[in-house]
Motif scaffolding. Structure first.
Motif, short mmCIF file in Angstrom:
data_model
loop_
_atom_site.label_atom_id
_atom_site.label_comp_id
_atom_site.label_asym_id
_atom_site.label_seq_id
_atom_site.Cartn_x
_atom_site.Cartn_y
_atom_site.Cartn_z
N MET A 16 0.82 -1.18 0.00
CA MET A 16 0.00 0.00 0.00
C MET A 16 0.87 1.25 0.00
O MET A 16 0.60 2.19 -0.75
CB MET A 16 -0.91 -0.03 1.22
CG MET A 16 -1.86 1.14 1.28
SD MET A 16 -2.99 1.04 2.65
CE MET A 16 -2.19 2.13 3.78
N ARG A 66 0.58 3.93 -3.22
CA ARG A 66 -0.36 5.01 -2.92
C ARG A 66 -0.12 6.27 -3.75
O ARG A 66 -1.06 6.83 -4.30
CB ARG A 66 -0.30 5.35 -1.43
CG ARG A 66 -1.35 6.36 -1.06
CD ARG A 66 -1.27 6.73 0.42
NE ARG A 66 -2.20 7.79 0.71
CZ ARG A 66 -2.03 9.06 0.40
NH1 ARG A 66 -0.94 9.43 -0.21
NH2 ARG A 66 -2.93 9.97 0.69
N ASP A 124 -9.68 10.55 -1.85
CA ASP A 124 -10.82 9.71 -1.46
C ASP A 124 -10.93 8.48 -2.35
O ASP A 124 -11.18 7.37 -1.86
CB ASP A 124 -12.13 10.50 -1.54
CG ASP A 124 -12.24 11.58 -0.48
OD1 ASP A 124 -11.44 11.56 0.48
OD2 ASP A 124 -13.12 12.44 -0.62
N GLN A 132 -8.16 6.05 -1.53
CA GLN A 132 -8.48 5.42 -0.25
C GLN A 132 -9.55 4.34 -0.43
O GLN A 132 -9.45 3.25 0.12
CB GLN A 132 -8.98 6.48 0.73
CG GLN A 132 -9.35 5.96 2.08
CD GLN A 132 -8.22 6.06 3.06
OE1 GLN A 132 -7.24 6.71 2.80
NE2 GLN A 132 -8.37 5.41 4.18
N THR A 133 -10.57 4.65 -1.20
CA THR A 133 -11.64 3.68 -1.47
C THR A 133 -11.10 2.44 -2.16
O THR A 133 -11.41 1.31 -1.78
CB THR A 133 -12.73 4.33 -2.35
OG1 THR A 133 -13.28 5.44 -1.65
CG2 THR A 133 -13.83 3.34 -2.70
N LEU A 188 -7.97 1.31 -2.20
CA LEU A 188 -7.09 0.56 -1.29
C LEU A 188 -7.91 -0.20 -0.24
O LEU A 188 -7.57 -1.34 0.10
CB LEU A 188 -6.09 1.50 -0.63
CG LEU A 188 -4.99 2.02 -1.55
CD1 LEU A 188 -4.20 3.13 -0.88
CD2 LEU A 188 -4.06 0.89 -1.99
N ALA A 189 -8.96 0.40 0.26
CA ALA A 189 -9.80 -0.28 1.25
C ALA A 189 -10.48 -1.50 0.65
O ALA A 189 -10.56 -2.56 1.28
CB ALA A 189 -10.85 0.69 1.80
N LYS A 190 -10.97 -1.37 -0.59
CA LYS A 190 -11.63 -2.51 -1.25
C LYS A 190 -10.64 -3.64 -1.50
O LYS A 190 -10.96 -4.81 -1.32
CB LYS A 190 -12.28 -2.07 -2.55
CG LYS A 190 -13.54 -1.26 -2.33
CD LYS A 190 -14.20 -0.90 -3.64
CE LYS A 190 -15.46 -0.11 -3.35
NZ LYS A 190 -16.21 0.18 -4.57
N TYR A 238 -7.84 -4.18 0.18
CA TYR A 238 -7.46 -4.72 1.49
C TYR A 238 -8.49 -5.73 1.98
O TYR A 238 -8.14 -6.77 2.53
CB TYR A 238 -7.29 -3.59 2.50
CG TYR A 238 -6.93 -4.09 3.89
CD1 TYR A 238 -5.64 -4.52 4.18
CD2 TYR A 238 -7.89 -4.16 4.89
CE1 TYR A 238 -5.31 -5.00 5.43
CE2 TYR A 238 -7.58 -4.63 6.14
CZ TYR A 238 -6.29 -5.05 6.42
OH TYR A 238 -5.97 -5.52 7.65
N ALA A 239 -9.75 -5.42 1.77
CA ALA A 239 -10.82 -6.29 2.25
C ALA A 239 -10.77 -7.67 1.59
O ALA A 239 -11.22 -8.66 2.18
CB ALA A 239 -12.18 -5.64 2.00
N SER A 240 -10.25 -7.74 0.39
CA SER A 240 -10.16 -9.03 -0.30
C SER A 240 -8.70 -9.37 -0.64
O SER A 240 -8.42 -9.93 -1.69
CB SER A 240 -11.02 -9.01 -1.56
OG SER A 240 -10.61 -7.95 -2.40
N TRP A 241 -7.79 -9.02 0.26
CA TRP A 241 -6.36 -9.17 -0.03
C TRP A 241 -5.94 -10.61 -0.29
O TRP A 241 -5.09 -10.87 -1.12
CB TRP A 241 -5.51 -8.56 1.08
CG TRP A 241 -4.06 -8.67 0.75
CD1 TRP A 241 -3.12 -9.42 1.38
CD2 TRP A 241 -3.38 -8.03 -0.35
NE1 TRP A 241 -1.91 -9.29 0.76
CE2 TRP A 241 -2.04 -8.44 -0.30
CE3 TRP A 241 -3.80 -7.17 -1.36
CZ2 TRP A 241 -1.11 -8.00 -1.23
CZ3 TRP A 241 -2.86 -6.73 -2.27
CH2 TRP A 241 -1.53 -7.15 -2.20
#
Length: 165
Positions: free
Chosen positions: A1, A5, A24, A27-28, A30-32, A34-37
């Motif tokens: 990340m 970035r 934003d 960030q969105t 990267l969060a998505k 991360y959730a399915s890394w």
């Protein structure tokens, strides 16, 4: 990340035209991811997956927006005085990108700013290679015909009816 970035934010800025919106969007994405890394880490190319998530998030955001937005007149970087020409060219180019329709802008950014192949850009955009070619061709043609970019990028040429003299 951490390593991806900055590039992700730059790409998001070129897609959205707003530094805050780019933050934003990155960030969105990267969060998505991360959730399915676990699934992403097993993929052949996690960077391509991340780009696809970024492009999809950008398209989703623009569909939800009721007020159309255009790219701001200056890039988020602070210009250094000895790089004035470079900053000027970049700001004119970013403004011209903002005048392109979303599909053309996305194709041009992915192909020529991010230096992706046609197939990588097609994968990120979720379309065929032919669509990427067409959108990039039309986007470049529109940039070439834009008076601001033509005067800055091709000084000394006179463009009349699509002919360079």
């Amino acid at each position: 990340m951490v390593t991806r970035r900055a590039r992700l934010v730059r790409t998001a800025y070129l897609l959205t035209g707003d530094a805050g919106e780019a933050e934003d969007l990155a960030q969105t994405a990267l969060a998505k991811v991360y959730a399915s890394w676990r699934r992403v880490a097993r993929a052949d190319n996690p960077d391509a997956y991340l780009r696809r998530v970024l492009v999809n998030a950008s398209v989703s955001r623009s569909r939800r927006m009721r007020v159309p937005q255009s790219l701001s007149h200056s890039p988020p970087e602070v210009p250094v005085s000895d790089q004035t020409d470079r900053v000027l060219v970049r700001s004119v180019l970013v403004a011209a990108l903002g005048r392109l329709p979303r599909g053309r802008r996305t194709a041009v950014v992915l192909r020529y700013w991010e230096d992706l192949s046609e197939s990588e850009a097609a994968q990120a955009m979720g379309c065929s290679v032919g669509t990427v070619r067409s959108q990039a061709y039309k986007g470049l043609a529109q940039l070439r015909s834009d008076p601001d970019t033509a005067a800055l990028l091709w000084p000394g040429t006179h463009r009349q009816e699509g002919v360079s003299v």
